[in-house]
Each structure stands twice: as C-alpha cells, then as structure tokens.
Design an enzyme around this catalytic site. Structure first.
Site, PDB file in Angstrom:
ATOM      1  N   SER A  70     -34.940 -26.167   7.621  1.00 47.43           N
ATOM      2  CA  SER A  70     -34.002 -26.745   6.644  1.00 47.43           C
ATOM      3  C   SER A  70     -33.390 -28.071   7.073  1.00 47.43           C
ATOM      4  O   SER A  70     -32.746 -28.725   6.250  1.00 47.43           O
ATOM      5  CB  SER A  70     -32.878 -25.760   6.328  1.00 47.43           C
ATOM      6  OG  SER A  70     -33.359 -24.761   5.476  1.00 47.43           O
ATOM      7  N   LYS A  73     -34.281 -30.858   4.925  1.00 43.42           N
ATOM      8  CA  LYS A  73     -33.596 -31.126   3.643  1.00 43.42           C
ATOM      9  C   LYS A  73     -32.656 -32.323   3.743  1.00 43.42           C
ATOM     10  O   LYS A  73     -32.322 -32.939   2.738  1.00 43.42           O
ATOM     11  CB  LYS A  73     -32.806 -29.891   3.217  1.00 43.42           C
ATOM     12  CG  LYS A  73     -33.661 -28.647   2.965  1.00 43.42           C
ATOM     13  CD  LYS A  73     -32.764 -27.433   2.860  1.00 43.42           C
ATOM     14  CE  LYS A  73     -33.531 -26.149   2.619  1.00 43.42           C
ATOM     15  NZ  LYS A  73     -32.638 -24.973   2.698  1.00 43.42           N
ATOM     16  N   TYR A 195     -42.921 -28.600  -0.042  1.00 46.26           N
ATOM     17  CA  TYR A 195     -41.724 -28.058   0.625  1.00 46.26           C
ATOM     18  C   TYR A 195     -42.102 -27.356   1.938  1.00 46.26           C
ATOM     19  O   TYR A 195     -41.428 -27.534   2.967  1.00 46.26           O
ATOM     20  CB  TYR A 195     -41.023 -27.101  -0.345  1.00 46.26           C
ATOM     21  CG  TYR A 195     -39.823 -26.382   0.235  1.00 46.26           C
ATOM     22  CD1 TYR A 195     -38.592 -27.031   0.353  1.00 46.26           C
ATOM     23  CD2 TYR A 195     -39.908 -25.047   0.653  1.00 46.26           C
ATOM     24  CE1 TYR A 195     -37.484 -26.373   0.877  1.00 46.26           C
ATOM     25  CE2 TYR A 195     -38.811 -24.390   1.171  1.00 46.26           C
ATOM     26  CZ  TYR A 195     -37.604 -25.057   1.285  1.00 46.26           C
ATOM     27  OH  TYR A 195     -36.513 -24.404   1.807  1.00 46.26           O
ATOM     28  N   TYR A 251     -24.369 -23.984   4.790  1.00 48.00           N
ATOM     29  CA  TYR A 251     -24.351 -22.956   3.730  1.00 48.00           C
ATOM     30  C   TYR A 251     -23.030 -22.174   3.714  1.00 48.00           C
ATOM     31  O   TYR A 251     -21.968 -22.777   3.719  1.00 48.00           O
ATOM     32  CB  TYR A 251     -25.552 -22.008   3.887  1.00 48.00           C
ATOM     33  CG  TYR A 251     -26.841 -22.711   4.181  1.00 48.00           C
ATOM     34  CD1 TYR A 251     -27.489 -23.421   3.178  1.00 48.00           C
ATOM     35  CD2 TYR A 251     -27.402 -22.710   5.441  1.00 48.00           C
ATOM     36  CE1 TYR A 251     -28.678 -24.085   3.434  1.00 48.00           C
ATOM     37  CE2 TYR A 251     -28.582 -23.372   5.710  1.00 48.00           C
ATOM     38  CZ  TYR A 251     -29.212 -24.058   4.703  1.00 48.00           C
ATOM     39  OH  TYR A 251     -30.371 -24.718   4.952  1.00 48.00           O
ATOM     40  N   VAL A 269     -33.463 -22.595  10.109  1.00 45.48           N
ATOM     41  CA  VAL A 269     -33.774 -21.270  10.675  1.00 45.48           C
ATOM     42  C   VAL A 269     -34.742 -21.332  11.857  1.00 45.48           C
ATOM     43  O   VAL A 269     -34.973 -20.320  12.509  1.00 45.48           O
ATOM     44  CB  VAL A 269     -34.324 -20.256   9.636  1.00 45.48           C
ATOM     45  CG1 VAL A 269     -33.283 -19.846   8.637  1.00 45.48           C
ATOM     46  CG2 VAL A 269     -35.572 -20.762   8.972  1.00 45.48           C
TER      47      VAL A 269
HETATM   48  O1  DON Z   1     -37.148 -22.106   2.667  1.00 48.58           O
HETATM   49  C1  DON Z   1     -36.973 -21.478   3.696  1.00 48.58           C
HETATM   50  O2  DON Z   1     -36.571 -20.322   3.684  1.00 48.58           O
HETATM   51  C2  DON Z   1     -37.216 -22.165   5.025  1.00 48.58           C
HETATM   52  N1  DON Z   1     -38.368 -23.017   4.956  1.00 48.58           N
HETATM   53  C3  DON Z   1     -36.045 -22.979   5.453  1.00 48.58           C
HETATM   54  C4  DON Z   1     -34.758 -22.201   5.486  1.00 48.58           C
HETATM   55  C5  DON Z   1     -33.770 -22.700   6.474  1.00 48.58           C
HETATM   56  O3  DON Z   1     -34.088 -23.307   7.468  1.00 48.58           O
HETATM   57  C6  DON Z   1     -32.369 -22.306   6.216  1.00 48.58           C
HETATM   58  N2  DON Z   1     -31.466 -22.822   7.203  1.00 48.58           N
HETATM   59  N3  DON Z   1     -30.752 -22.283   7.969  1.00 48.58           N
END
Ligand code: DON
Length: 315
Positions: A70, A73, A195, A251, A269
């Site tokens: 993430s 993003k 994505y 978040y 993550v």
């Molecule tokens: O979309 C997802 O679930 C992962 N590619 C990224 C989520 C993420 O890193 C959330 N952050 N803490």
C-alpha cells in the site's frame, strides 16, 4: 546521497532503535492473505533516513528490497494529482474512513465514492484514472519510481503480483461494485492487473526514503548527489499530500499513529512504513510482522522511538 559512518549522532540513534526493535520479533504476524507474502521470513528489521541536505543513514536490513504494497498508493496518488489535478476529487474523497484498509461498508451508502485515495477502494479508483491516462500505466509507474530512486533495475515481483491477482477477491468485488456505480471507467480486470503490479513493487528502506524526499522538500526531488532535481509536485500540492498521509495514511490506526508519532505516514502490509518530516527529511522502516490493524509492529515502534530520541515533529 552520502551515507553515514557509525560515529554520526543520527547513525547512533538508528543503531539503538535497530537493537530495540529486534526485541519485538515474534510479537506480530506476517500478512498471509496474499499467499506469496506469507513466505517472507518474519524476523527482519531495516530503517533508513534521508535528509534534505543530501545525507542518508541506514541500519539493519535497510538496503534489502521488500514488497511496498500500500505504500505504492502514495506514489499513485501523487501521479494522479499531477496528471488529473482536482478532477481526482470528483471520484474520491479526502476524509479518514475509520475502517480497515480493505473495508467495503461505506461504499454502498456513499454510492461507490471511496472516502480517500489510500484505502483499497480509493486506490483502485486512482489506478483506474491512471489506467486511462497512460497506455501502460504499470510501466509508467515503474518508470516514475526508477527515476525517483535512480535505480533502473527497480521491478515488481511477478510471483507476488500473480499471487494477489489470483486471490484478491475482495478487491475484485470492490472494483466491480464501483463499476456498477459508474466510478470505474476501465475494465475491473485491467485495473486489478495494474494495481497488483504497483503493490508488488519491491524497494528497500533507503530507496523508499529517497523516493519520497520531495515531500519533505517542497515538492522538489534531490538527485543522487543531493543536488536539487525535478519539481515532482508544486509546494502546495506536496503539503496537501502530507496532510492526507497524516489523516488517512494508516487507515483506522491514523489517530494512534498521529498520537504516537505525529508525522505523516503511509503504511503497507509488506511491513513497510514511510514517514515525512517536513523541511527535514524522510524515514522508511520495514519489518514484516504486523499488528492487529495490519501495520508493521516494529516499524511503528521504531518511528515512535525516532521522534522521542530526535524531537522531530510535524510543524
Ligand atoms: O490490496 C491489498 O490488499 C494489498 N495489495 C495492499 C494492502 C496494504 O498494503 C494495506 N496496508 N496496510
């Protein structure tokens, strides 16, 4: 950038944090909802600081590439602001969601308009806008990061990307749901391909700190020698990006992060977190074990210790 010797006071601070952070190994859990990420060895910690003076400091596994997830993003948000301007805000909000990064609960009542560009739904809309703007957005994204890191070998991990693409049912549901409200222009399948590529990009802490330095430097990047380089964003837009990082970057833990660290952040993550100290520099930490909110456990601790030991804060 010049990296520093063990005797520099800031390097000594980082060495102390490195030692302390490693005592937290075993207290968190590596993300496993993306099967390929579950394979990452948990007991790792790295940290890097890049300063607007052109100096850099690294400890632990701070030179080892990891899955930025993430944190990507943040870069797509910057690209969308630059290429689409305020049109972005017609399709995504800028309020904290108070819900998990992959929550769908608000999407139905808010008619497919995600709360902010950092939750998964918002990031999918941003990627959709960039998918329209570029013939091959995933390659344009990689090119942007290669320029910001001065590393032509930067890449996404195809195994991680394919693993998320095959199992990311919730993101697929979200993309189709937003399409039903008319808030996704391209095919959900293409947006998800892009994505998953952006999320599977691998960078080290040092690269991440360097690539975000423009946010601490009025929107202007520094080159490999620490000299002023590309104006990535106008100063006003850079300030807005850090504002959004402060309110939405972690978040449903954004309040806790602001309380404990007080700096704009973006988490992922994969266990990475990047923080901006406006006017001074950037900090990137990585440790794959996550807390219950999905943020790096040792990474959060390390950032908290850094602000305690240096007095750095968000003016
Ligand atoms: O979309 C997802 O679930 C992962 N590619 C990224 C989520 C993420 O890193 C959330 N952050 N803490």
């Amino acid at each position: 950038m010049t990296t520093h010797t063990p005797n520099h006071p800031l390097q000594r601070v980082l060495a102390q944090i490195d030692e302390e952070a490693r005592t937290l190994f075993g207290k968190g859990k590596v993300a496993d909802y993306i099967p390929a990420l579950a394979q990452v060895p948990p007991r790792q910690f790295g940290m890097a600081v890049a300063l607007t003076t052109g100096e850099a400091f690294v400890v632990g596994e701070g030179r080892k590439p990891f899955s930025i997830q993430s944190v990507s993003k943040l870069f797509t948000f910057v690209m969308a602001l630059k290429t689409c301007g305020d049109a972005l805000w017609q399709r995504v909000g800028r309020e904290p969601s108070g819900t998990r990064f992959n929550s769908m609960v608000q999407l139905e009542s808010e008619r497919g308009v995600p709360r902010n560009p950092f939750i998964n739904a918002g990031a999918l809309v941003v990627t959709d806008m960039l998918t329209t703007r570029y013939a091959h957005f995933d390659l344009a994204f990689l090119g942007k990061l290669r320029r910001l890191t001065d590393d032509p070998n930067l890449r996404w991990n195809p195994v991680v990307a394919a693993s998320e693409r095959a199992t990311g049912h919730r993101n697929m549901a979200m993309a189709y749901f937003m399409k039903s409200f008319g808030n996704l222009v391209n095919s959900p399948e293409l947006v998800l391909d892009n994505y998953c590529h952006q999320c599977a990009t691998e960078m080290s802490c040092l690269q991440l700190a360097r690539a975000t330095l423009f946010l601490a430097n009025g929107g202007r990047d520094l080159d490999a020698k620490g000299q002023p380089d590309e104006q990535v964003l106008p100063p006003d837009e850079a300030r807005r990006v850090t504002a959004l990082m402060l309110t939405c970057g972690a978040y449903d833990a954004a309040g806790d992060f602001a309380y404990r660290i007080g700096l704009p952040v973006k988490t992922g993550v994969g266990g990475g977190i990047v923080a901006v100290v406006p006017g001074r520099g950037t900090v990137a930490v990585w440790s794959p074990e996550l807390d219950e909110k999905g943020n790096s456990l040792a990474g959060l601790y390390a950032l908290e210790r850094l602000v305690q030991l240096t007095g750095w804060h968000h003016d």
